[in-house]
Scaffold this active site. Structure first.
Site, PDB file in Angstrom:
ATOM      1  N   TYR A   2      12.216  10.937 -14.479  1.00  0.00           N
ATOM      2  CA  TYR A   2      12.229  10.335 -13.139  1.00  0.00           C
ATOM      3  C   TYR A   2      13.548  10.557 -12.404  1.00  0.00           C
ATOM      4  CZ  TYR A   2       7.606   8.499 -13.796  1.00  0.00           C
ATOM      5  OH  TYR A   2       6.251   8.419 -13.977  1.00  0.00           O
ATOM      6  N   GLY A  47       1.235  10.302 -15.031  1.00  0.00           N
ATOM      7  CA  GLY A  47       2.517   9.664 -14.770  1.00  0.00           C
ATOM      8  C   GLY A  47       2.412   8.217 -14.359  1.00  0.00           C
ATOM      9  N   SER A  48       3.380   7.792 -13.578  1.00  0.00           N
ATOM     10  CA  SER A  48       3.608   6.368 -13.325  1.00  0.00           C
ATOM     11  C   SER A  48       2.382   5.622 -12.846  1.00  0.00           C
ATOM     12  CB  SER A  48       4.717   6.203 -12.302  1.00  0.00           C
ATOM     13  OG  SER A  48       4.821   4.846 -11.959  1.00  0.00           O
ATOM     14  N   SER A  49       2.275   4.385 -13.340  1.00  0.00           N
ATOM     15  CA  SER A  49       1.196   3.489 -12.956  1.00  0.00           C
ATOM     16  C   SER A  49       1.318   3.082 -11.485  1.00  0.00           C
ATOM     17  CB  SER A  49       1.248   2.246 -13.839  1.00  0.00           C
ATOM     18  OG  SER A  49       2.484   1.586 -13.677  1.00  0.00           O
TER      19      SER A  49
END
Lengths: 376, 127
Positions: free
Chosen positions: A351, B60-62
Site C-alpha cells: 500500500y 485487495g482491500s475490503s
C-alpha cells in the site's frame, strides 16, 4: 437466494432505509457467492474508517445510518492517532472524528484496530462471523476456527446492522478444504518470508490454501495472514493435505520481493500493518535493547497493546521510535511520495508503494535492527 | 450477438466496454477521476468512468467497496460492470452505488470488446 418473510420485509424497506440497504447488499453478495440462505452471525469487524480511503462520500453514507448494530462489532483503524495529531490537517481530523462518531452512534466498539483477534473478546470455536479486514479474516479462519468470508467494508457493515451473513464459501465446512496446496522448496526463516509466502499464495489460491505446516509464532501467523489478504481472494491457510499442487521456491520469493520494493535507501523505518500487538512489541523491544534507531522509526500498534506493555513501549521510545495507535501504516496520511520506507510488512509495502507512492525497501525485523540501529 | 449472464445487481446500461484480463484492486489502483494509476496494470492510464467495466474480479482491500461508491458520487463510476466471477467487494460496492453488475457471461471476457447494451442478465453486443 431464499429469504424468510421477515428478511423480505426488511429488503422491501418496511424496517427503514438502513436495513433495506443492508439487505440489498446481503442479497447481492449472497447471489454472487451462491448462498442458499442467510444465517445469524455472532461477530462483525468493520473496515472503512480511514477518511483517507472512504472520503466525503463514505462519511455522508455513514452519517445517514440510523440503526444500531445487532451483534458485537469491532472497528478497524482510522487515519491518525488523536494523541499524536501532528502534521495532520485540521479538516482531515474533523472529518475523521465525524466518521468515528458515526460508528460510535451505531454502537460499534471503538477498538480502532486491525488485530481484533489480539485485543477483542472473540466468540467460541465454530462461530460465524463477518470480518472485513483481510488479515483478520484470514487469521480467524486459519488459527481460531471462526468461520468468515473475506468481507468488504460494506458487506461487514450490512452484516453488523442485520446480524446476518450469507451461508456460503468459507462459512460452509466442506468448502474450507484447500483448493491449492503449496510445496515449499525454500526455508521460511522469519516474518518477511511468511509474508512473501502469503502474498504468493494469494495470487494462486481461490478460497483456501494448504501449506506444509502452520507457523507457531504469532508474528509469523500475522505476516502470513496479511500477505495472503493483500494479493487475492483466498481467505484461509491450513495444513490439510489437499488441493492442486504448486511449488514455491526461493526464486519466487525473490521475484515477489522485487515486485513489492522499489528503493535501495530509506529515511523512515515502519513497523506495522497489521498493527503490532503486545507480543510483537515485546519481541521488538527485546531485540532493540541497548540500541538506538539511526533514522525516524514509526511503530503502529493497537491501543490496548500500547497500554498493556508500557515498559516495552518506553524502551522503544527511548530508542527513538514514534509509537502510533488507533491508526496503521496502510493508507496513512503520515507518509507520502517524498518518503522512502524500510519495513518488514508485505501489506505495508504494497500500500505504501501503490497508494502513498513512497519508495519501499523490504527487510526482516532482525535485518532492520542490525542495519538501521546503532549502539546507544 | 446476445450473451446470457447472471445478474447480481439488476439494472440496465449502454456503452463501450473496457476489458481487463487481470483483476482490479479498486482502492489501490484508481484515482477519483476513474483513472487506473497502477503502472503494472494492463489498463494503466485508462479511465473507467462511463464505461462498461469488464474484468475477472476485484482483489485487495475490503475498503474497495467504498471506492466504487465514491466514484459514483463523483460521476466517475463505470455505467455497469461485468465480472467473470463477481466477488464480495464488487457486489457490495455496486449494490450501494446502484451500478448494474453481471457475472459468469457465457463467453470469454475478451469477446465483450465493443459497444454493449445490458438489461439485467442479458448482454447485447453490437457489432
Amino acid at each position: 437466494m431464499y429469504l424468510t418473510n421477515d428478511e423480505e420485509h426488511a429488503l422491501n424497506g418496511e424496517y427503514g432505509n438502513t436495513l433495506a440497504t443492508a439487505y440489498r447488499v446481503l442479497v447481492a453478495i449472497g447471489e454472487s457467492t451462491d448462498a442458499e440462505r442467510l444465517i445469524p452471525i455472532e461477530w462483525a469487524h468493520v473496515s472503512g474508517v480511514n477518511y483517507n480511503t472512504i472520503g466525503d462520500a463514505g462519511l455522508s453514507f455513514l452519517e445517514e445510518i440510523d440503526q444500531k448494530v445487532k451483534v458485537k462489532t469491532s472497528l478497524n483503524p482510522m487515519g491518525f492517532d488523536p494523541n499524536r495529531p501532528y502534521m495532520v490537517r485540521e479538516e482531515f481530523k474533523e472529518r475523521q472524528m465525524r466518521i468515528v462518531n458515526a460508528y460510535r452512534n451505531m454502537g460499534v466498539e471503538m477498538t480502532l484496530s486491525c488485530i481484533p483477534y489480539e485485543i477483542f473478546p472473540i466468540p467460541k470455536d465454530n462461530a460465524y462471523a463477518s470480518i472485513a479486514e483481510s488479515n483478520a479474516a484470514v487469521y480467524v479462519n486459519s488459527f481460531l476456527n471462526i468461520l468468515t468470508n473475506k468481507e468488504s467494508a460494506i458487506s461487514a457493515l450490512a452484516s453488523a446492522l442485520s446480524g446476518k451473513a450469507p451461508y456460503s464459501l468459507l462459512r460452509i465446512e466442506e468448502l474450507r478444504k484447500p483448493d491449492t496446496r503449496i510445496i515449499l522448496n525454500t526455508e521460511l526463516m522469519n516474518e518477511l518470508d511468511y509474508g512473501l509466502l502469503g502474498y504468493f499464495a494469494g495470487k494462486h489460491a481461490k478460497n483456501s490454501v494448504s501449506i506444509p505446516s502452520l507457523p507457531k509464532e504469532i508474528w509469523n501467523k500475522k505476516a502470513l495472514s496479511a500477505g495472503l489478504g493483500t494479493s487475492g481472494s483466498c481467505c484461509m491457510v491450513t495444513d490439510e493435505d489437499s488441493g492442486e499442487i504448486i511449488e514455491y521456491s526461493k526464486r519466487d520469493a525473490e521475484e515477489l520481493k522485487g515486485e513489492l520494493s522499489n528503493g535501495n535507501d530509506s529515511n523512515i523505518i515502519v513497523f506495522g500493518s497489521p498493527q503490532l500487538g503486545s507480543h510483537d512489541i515485546k519481541r521488538l523491544a527485546s531485540s532493540i535493547r541497548g540500541k538506538k534507531f539511526k533514522k525516524r522509526c514509526m511503530i503502529f500498534c493497537a491501543r490496548k497493546a500500547y497500554e498493556y506493555v508500557r515498559s516495552d513501549i518506553e524502551r522503544l521510545e527511548k530508542a527513538g521510535a514514534e509509537i502510533y495507535s488507533d491508526c496503521c501504516a496502510c493508507l496513512t496520511p503520515l507518509i507520502d511520495s517524498q518518503d522512502s520506507v524500510v519495513t518488514n510488512s508485505i501489506k505495508a509495502a504494497y500500500y505504501l508503494k501503490t497508494w502513498n507512492k513512497a519508495k519501499v525497501v523490504l527487510k526482516s525485523m532482525e535485518e532492520i535492527v542490525s542495519s538501521e540501529c546503532h549502539d546507544s | 450477438m446476445i450473451v446470457e449472464a447472471r445478474s447480481i445487481v439488476r439494472g440496465s446500461a449502454e456503452g463501450y466496454t473496457l476489458v481487463s484480463s487481470k483483476p482490479i484492486n479498486f482502492l489501490a489502483m484508481l484515482d477519483l477521476n476513474g483513472r487506473i494509476i497502477d503502472e503494472k496494470h494492463e489498463l494503466y492510464n485508462e479511465n473507467i468512468a462511463g464505461k462498461i467495466l469488464v474484468f475477472p474480479n476485484s482483489i485487495g482491500s475490503s475498503v474497495g467497496a467504498y471506492t466504487i461508491y465514491n466514484l459514483k458520487r463523483h460521476n466517475t463510476a463505470p455505467k455497469a460492470m461485468i465480472c467473470k466471477e463477481a466477488d464480495i467487494t464488487t457486489a457490495s460496492g455496486c449494490a450501494i452505488a446502484n451500478i448494474p453488475l453481471l457475472d459468469r457471461p457465457k463467453c470469454r471476457l475478451e469477446d465483450l470488446k465493443g459497444r454493449v447494451i445490458i438489461n439485467n442478465s442479458i448482454i447485447m453486443l453490437q457489432i
